[in-house]
Scaffold this active site. Structure first.
Site, PDB file in Angstrom:
ATOM      1  N   GLU B  55       0.806  -1.224   0.000  1.00  0.00           N
ATOM      2  CA  GLU B  55       0.000   0.000   0.000  1.00  0.00           C
ATOM      3  C   GLU B  55       0.839   1.273   0.000  1.00  0.00           C
ATOM      4  OE1 GLU B  55      -0.273  -2.496   2.212  1.00  0.00           O
ATOM      5  OE2 GLU B  55      -2.130  -3.495   1.632  1.00  0.00           O
ATOM      6  N   PHE B  80      -5.315   0.228   5.814  1.00  0.00           N
ATOM      7  CA  PHE B  80      -4.047   0.164   5.074  1.00  0.00           C
ATOM      8  C   PHE B  80      -3.815   1.423   4.239  1.00  0.00           C
ATOM      9  CE2 PHE B  80      -5.919  -4.245   5.174  1.00  0.00           C
ATOM     10  CZ  PHE B  80      -5.377  -4.528   6.413  1.00  0.00           C
ATOM     11  N   ASP B 114     -13.839  -9.725  10.904  1.00  0.00           N
ATOM     12  CA  ASP B 114     -12.374  -9.682  10.769  1.00  0.00           C
ATOM     13  C   ASP B 114     -11.696  -9.152  12.029  1.00  0.00           C
ATOM     14  OD1 ASP B 114     -12.284 -10.823   8.317  1.00  0.00           O
ATOM     15  OD2 ASP B 114     -11.829  -8.980   7.192  1.00  0.00           O
ATOM     16  N   ARG B 164     -18.116  -1.500   4.422  1.00  0.00           N
ATOM     17  CA  ARG B 164     -18.335  -2.843   3.878  1.00  0.00           C
ATOM     18  C   ARG B 164     -19.807  -3.257   3.996  1.00  0.00           C
ATOM     19  NH1 ARG B 164     -18.810  -8.442   5.334  1.00  0.00           N
ATOM     20  NH2 ARG B 164     -19.544  -7.781   7.376  1.00  0.00           N
TER      21      ARG B 164
END
Lengths: 275, 312
Positions: B55, B80, B114, B164
């Protein structure tokens, strides 16, 4: 290379060295060692190799130069002044408040600076972006970048190398200024990144080793780089840190310290004596 | 019941639509399927560049592309982008003011299962400290699509924050996006609920609850966190005398801080914050996480009542 051309390049390189000394001495701080080590390369780049026009610093089709080892900005400023981007007298404003010559290169302030750099590892990636832009736009300009040997300890340098090879950036030329010293000591002792040639080859580069202070070798290296297709080229220049000033050569202490008045006078006299 | 669509979907669709009309390129870091830039890649493969899982390099490459005249959209997860690549964004993009658009998806707690390593509750705080950075956090997929075009047309670096998780679509067909301008969704003079991102629909819900209890709350959607619509915020401070700011972000450094800074300097009134308290997230379903971290209409209601009680 014919003798007249070599003599002219030597003269330019000496002027760059004088410019570096003038600037760093006036600023009372800065990085003379790694600036002096790239003076000959900078002379060749701006006066022989690159398609640039000092009257049109924003010319869209110019070749690009990114000084990834941005702390050696004095070398870049000195060559830009020598080339006519701005008056040489301005070099002594280096690092002063409100000067257009910042401690590290600033593309918004200095005509001829193609990319803002200074934080190590970032410039080579930006150079990849420029080379990719040329590919996308179907343009034939080339992009050149110099990284430091110590700088190659940054992981991002290798991310950029992967990127350059993956996108077959044969319009990109990465130069490593292999002077062997970084702030804390010898590069080999601090965090040894060698062998550069084998590593860069493994990362997909065409690698050329050359002497950073021999104009015949510099010319041959860049000529070969232009013929390489389908992969980027890396020229690993073996250089001498502080080159041209006897008491600065190969001395780690001159990485980031300015000469005092006496040292400055001695250094200038040494360089002038060779002209 | 409103449709539910993730704002990242709006981002992906906008890139495809705008790709026909404008000349730009898209970079991703091995997350094209998740960030939804994969839709653009499918349509315009020659203008999509995967940078691999690197990244930092991607952000500086984007800067180089912009320096050479291209308009790059650089996409990865918020953690990121703003997190790992903060310094590249700050030094390669922000400081030279290069025309790079950062599409940061999977922002905030609603990454869900996650867990904490991927739940970025710090990105707004980080990006706010970069001079010249524009920050957009759309409330729904409609706003997200409009925001992408506005970002594209804006000259300079923009950080776009997408989620998301599928969230209610609150904006209709005729929706108009104006960069830097907050939107008053509901009038009211007792207290103001300032919200951004997915908290906007919750603020609307909270206002309904408050109404039933006789409290008339103003609801403001702040999609552009920087530059902040200080005029609208101060007007609310003057007219309602108490504010609650709700965001899916740490209570430190985000919109709540921005509003508090603005209000305290010009027209001090109580400003209470709904957001993730100074803590890390954890794995769980999104509804369970929203509940666990107080990102709920009920918490907005509670904070609104507390703010009201503090009014002079």
């Amino acid at each position: 290379m014919n003798p007249a051309k070599k003599q002219e390049l030597s003269r330019i390189a000496s002027n760059i060295r004088l410019g570096i000394l003038d600037a760093v001495h006036a600023a009372k701080c800065g990085h003379p060692g790694g600036s002096l080590s790239i003076a000959d390369i900078m002379a060749y780049l701006y006066f022989e190799e690159m398609r640039v026009d000092a009257t049109r610093p924003d010319w869209a089709d110019r070749d690009r130069f990114v000084l990834s080892k941005g702390h050696t900005a004095p070398a870049l400023y000195a060559v830009l002044a020598e080339k006519g981007y701005f008056p040489r007298e301005q070099l002594v404003t280096l690092r002063k408040i409100d000067s257009f010559l910042q401690g590290h290169p600033d593309m918004k302030k200095t005509p001829g600076v193609d990319m803002t750099t200074g934080s190590l590892g970032l410039g080579i990636s930006a150079a990849c972006g420029m080379a990719l832009a040329a590919k996308i736009d179907g343009k034939d300009y080339r992009t050149y970048t110099i990284i430091g040997d110590g700088e190659s300890e940054e992981g991002q340098v290798w991310e950029a190398c992967m990127f350059a090879a993956h996108y077959k950036l044969d319009n990109l030329c990465v130069m490593v200024d292999w002077n062997g010293l970084q702030i804390d000591g010898a590069v080999a002792d601090i965090m040894n990144p060698t062998p550069y040639d084998k590593k860069l080859e493994a990362f997909g580069f065409h690698v050329i080793m050359a002497d950073a202070h021999d104009f015949d070798a510099i010319e041959a290296a860049f000529a070969t780089a232009r013929t390489v297709k389908g992969k980027p080229t890396a020229i690993v220049f073996k250089s001498v840190k502080g080159k041209g000033v006897s008491f600065m050569e190969n001395q780690v202490g001159w990485h980031g310290v300015a000469p005092n008045d006496e040292q400055y006078a001695t250094a200038v006299a040494e360089i002038k004596a060779t002209m | 019941m409103a449709d539910k669509i993730a704002t990242r979907e709006g981002y992906g669709k906008a890139l495809v639509e705008l790709g026909e009309k404008y000349d730009f390129v898209v970079l991703d870091a091995d997350l094209a399927a998740a960030t939804k830039t994969g839709m653009f890649r499918k349509k315009f493969p020659e203008r999509h560049f995967n940078c691999g899982i690197a990244e930092g390099n991607m952000m500086s490459v984007a800067a180089g592309l912009a320096a050479a005249g291209k308009i790059p959209f650089a996409s990865t997860f918020a953690m990121f982008a703003a997190g790992r690549a903060f310094e590249q964004i700050r030094n390669s993009i922000g400081y030279p003011g290069l025309n790079v658009k950062i599409g940061a998806t999977h922002a905030g707690t609603t990454v869900g299962e996650d867990g904490a390593t991927h739940q970025c509750n710090e990105d707004i705080a980080l990006m706010r400290t970069i001079p010249g950075m524009t920050i957009i956090n759309p409330a729904d997929a409609v706003e997200a699509r409009a925001a992408v075009e506005a970002a594209l047309l804006h000259k300079g670096p923009v950080y776009m924050r997408f989620g998301r998780y599928a969230v209610p679509v609150i904006n209709g067909e005729g929706y108009k996006f104006e960069l830097g301008k907050g939107i008053t969704l509901k009038e009211g003079n007792d207290v103001t609920l300032v919200a951004t991102g997915l908290m906007v629909s919750m603020a609307l819900e909270a206002a309904e609850t408050l109404k039933a209890e006789g409290i008339c709350a103003r609801v403001i959607n702040i999609h552009t966190i920087k530059p902040l619509d200080t005029e609208l915020i101060l007007k609310a401070a003057r007219e309602t005398g108490a504010l609650v700011v709700a965001e899916e972000h740490s209570v430190i450094g985000g919109l709540g801080s921005a509003v508090a800074e603005t209000v305290s300097a010009a027209y001090p009134v109580p400003v209470l914050r709904v957001g993730v308290e100074d803590t890390y997230g954890r794995s769980g379903t999104v509804p369970a996480l929203l509940e666990a971290y107080g990102l709920t209409p009920a918490n907005i209601v509670a904070k609104a009542k507390a703010a009201l009680a503090m009014k002079k």
